[in-house]
Design an enzyme around this catalytic site. Structure first.
Site, mmCIF file in Angstrom:
data_model
loop_
_atom_site.group_PDB
_atom_site.id
_atom_site.type_symbol
_atom_site.label_atom_id
_atom_site.label_comp_id
_atom_site.label_asym_id
_atom_site.label_seq_id
_atom_site.Cartn_x
_atom_site.Cartn_y
_atom_site.Cartn_z
ATOM 1 N N PRO A 133 0.780 -1.242 0.000
ATOM 2 C CA PRO A 133 0.000 0.000 0.000
ATOM 3 C C PRO A 133 0.815 1.297 0.000
ATOM 4 O O PRO A 133 0.870 2.028 0.993
ATOM 5 C CB PRO A 133 -0.852 -0.136 1.260
ATOM 6 N N CYS A 134 1.377 1.619 -1.140
ATOM 7 C CA CYS A 134 2.179 2.840 -1.289
ATOM 8 C C CYS A 134 1.332 4.097 -1.111
ATOM 9 O O CYS A 134 1.863 5.161 -0.793
ATOM 10 C CB CYS A 134 2.894 2.854 -2.630
#
Length: 178
Positions: A133-134
């Site tokens: 989850p950037c």
């Protein structure tokens, strides 16, 4: 190199899922076609895409958008990359849904607080959006910065996760600075 591919409609646009050897190697918004091609060509020179159903992968992405946030993190992934890149992408999985970290916090998590810039660049090269989850990484001042899918999608994802994770961190749109 043959890779399996599926396109999945989501509330914020179609997503492309690419799988090799039963592992997710790319998950990105389909309208990022040039970025997708560049990432795949760098890693799998001369690749070809073969349309496939990919039910286990598709159902995890669908579940994420339906509010079941944890299934997507259980997918088998192969992000490729250097040892440093892999450490950054693995650290992203440590950011709980509904929470955010600054780039400095991410650099600290990989044991290199002086590498904030390198961490930011690596975050932007993440080939497996959502599963790594950037979008949970924001500027030190709380601003939404850099997301390959666009800042509106980043904001949507953070609000979606806050809603289903029960977090008050991003309880209202006013709290997110764009």
């Amino acid at each position: 190199m043959k890779l399996q591919s599926a396109t999945l409609e989501t509330p914020i646009g179609a997503m492309k899922l690419i799988v090799k050897d039963e592992k997710l190697v790319l998950l990105d918004f389909a309208d990022n076609a040039a970025r997708i091609h560049k990432l795949l060509e760098k890693r799998f020179q001369g690749y070809t895409l073969e349309e496939a159903a990919l039910p286990g992968f598709s159902s995890a992405v669908e579940a994420y958008f339906a509010g079941e946030l944890s299934l997507i993190h259980k997918l088998p992934v192969d992000s490729g990359g250097t040892t440093f890149q892999q450490s950054v992408w693995n650290a992203l999985k440590g950011i709980p849904a509904g929470r955010t970290w600054s780039y400095l916090e991410l650099a600290r998590a990989v044991g290199n607080p002086a590498a904030v810039r390198a961490v930011g660049m690596t975050n932007g090269l993440n080939p497996i959006s959502l599963a790594c989850p950037c979008h949970r990484v924001i500027g030190a001042n709380g601003s939404l910065t850099g997301y390959a899918g666009g800042l509106e999608r980043k904001k949507w994802l953070l609000e979606h996760e806050a809603k289903f994770a029960g977090s008050s961190l991003f309880g209202s749109a006013q709290e997110l600075r764009t």
